[in-house]
Design a protein around this motif. Structure first.
Motif, PDB file in Angstrom:
ATOM      1  N   VAL A   1       2.917   7.293   1.033  1.00 23.71           N
ATOM      2  CA  VAL A   1       1.509   6.924   1.088  1.00 23.71           C
ATOM      3  C   VAL A   1       1.430   5.408   0.929  1.00 23.71           C
ATOM      4  O   VAL A   1       2.129   4.845   0.087  1.00 23.71           O
ATOM      5  CB  VAL A   1       0.719   7.585  -0.069  1.00 23.71           C
ATOM      6  CG1 VAL A   1      -0.727   7.173  -0.041  1.00 23.71           C
ATOM      7  CG2 VAL A   1       0.859   9.090  -0.043  1.00 23.71           C
ATOM      8  N   LEU A   2       0.589   4.757   1.727  1.00 22.98           N
ATOM      9  CA  LEU A   2       0.345   3.331   1.537  1.00 22.98           C
ATOM     10  C   LEU A   2      -0.908   3.165   0.694  1.00 22.98           C
ATOM     11  O   LEU A   2      -1.938   3.773   0.988  1.00 22.98           O
ATOM     12  CB  LEU A   2       0.165   2.630   2.880  1.00 22.98           C
ATOM     13  CG  LEU A   2       1.408   2.522   3.749  1.00 22.98           C
ATOM     14  CD1 LEU A   2       1.070   1.840   5.073  1.00 22.98           C
ATOM     15  CD2 LEU A   2       2.517   1.768   3.038  1.00 22.98           C
ATOM     16  N   ASP A   3      -0.808   2.331  -0.349  1.00 23.85           N
ATOM     17  CA  ASP A   3      -1.993   2.089  -1.173  1.00 23.85           C
ATOM     18  C   ASP A   3      -2.876   1.028  -0.519  1.00 23.85           C
ATOM     19  O   ASP A   3      -2.569   0.530   0.572  1.00 23.85           O
ATOM     20  CB  ASP A   3      -1.622   1.728  -2.616  1.00 23.85           C
ATOM     21  CG  ASP A   3      -0.885   0.413  -2.748  1.00 23.85           C
ATOM     22  OD1 ASP A   3      -0.862  -0.383  -1.789  1.00 23.85           O
ATOM     23  OD2 ASP A   3      -0.330   0.163  -3.835  1.00 23.85           O
ATOM     24  N   ASP A   4      -3.959   0.668  -1.150  1.00 25.74           N
ATOM     25  CA  ASP A   4      -4.927  -0.283  -0.585  1.00 25.74           C
ATOM     26  C   ASP A   4      -4.342  -1.669  -0.328  1.00 25.74           C
ATOM     27  O   ASP A   4      -4.817  -2.387   0.538  1.00 25.74           O
ATOM     28  CB  ASP A   4      -6.146  -0.410  -1.500  1.00 25.74           C
ATOM     29  CG  ASP A   4      -6.957   0.867  -1.554  1.00 25.74           C
ATOM     30  OD1 ASP A   4      -6.836   1.692  -0.624  1.00 25.74           O
ATOM     31  OD2 ASP A   4      -7.710   1.047  -2.528  1.00 25.74           O
ATOM     32  N   GLU A   5      -3.314  -2.033  -1.061  1.00 27.50           N
ATOM     33  CA  GLU A   5      -2.667  -3.338  -0.864  1.00 27.50           C
ATOM     34  C   GLU A   5      -1.474  -3.259   0.077  1.00 27.50           C
ATOM     35  O   GLU A   5      -0.754  -4.231   0.268  1.00 27.50           O
ATOM     36  CB  GLU A   5      -2.204  -3.921  -2.210  1.00 27.50           C
ATOM     37  CG  GLU A   5      -3.339  -4.371  -3.105  1.00 27.50           C
ATOM     38  CD  GLU A   5      -3.728  -3.307  -4.111  1.00 27.50           C
ATOM     39  OE1 GLU A   5      -2.836  -2.577  -4.581  1.00 27.50           O
ATOM     40  OE2 GLU A   5      -4.924  -3.188  -4.411  1.00 27.50           O
TER      41      GLU A   5
END
Length: 86
Positions: free
Chosen positions: A68-72
């Motif tokens: 999963v890629l986070d917001d940053e």
């Protein structure tokens, strides 16, 4: 070992090891995606970096977890559920 951990490992045809059990327990216990450093901090006293890396790679390869890629834009890992496409 918790019954759920054991069942997940069995469902994905994985042998039970202390590292797999401990890292899987983290994913079950947390309700959010974990970064590699989050996981490493939790098990630092017990497992070395290579063991953590290999365990995560095995879980990814078998479809136990997904990236999963986070917001940053940072990479994290989350436990797969019935909505994951493996």
């Amino acid at each position: 070992m918790h019954k759920l951990e054991s069942q997940i490992l069995k469902d994905f045809d994985l042998r039970t090891t202390t590292s797999r059990s401990a890292i899987l327990k983290l994913f079950i216990k947390k309700s959010f995606a974990l970064s590699y450093s989050d996981i490493e901090k939790e098990v630092d006293d017990t497992f070395d970096r290579v063991t953590v890396y290999r365990t995560l790679k095995t879980f990814l390869d078998k479809g136990v977890i997904h990236k999963v890629l986070d917001d940053e834009g940072g990479l994290k890992y989350a436990l797969c559920n019935e909505l994951c496409n493996n």
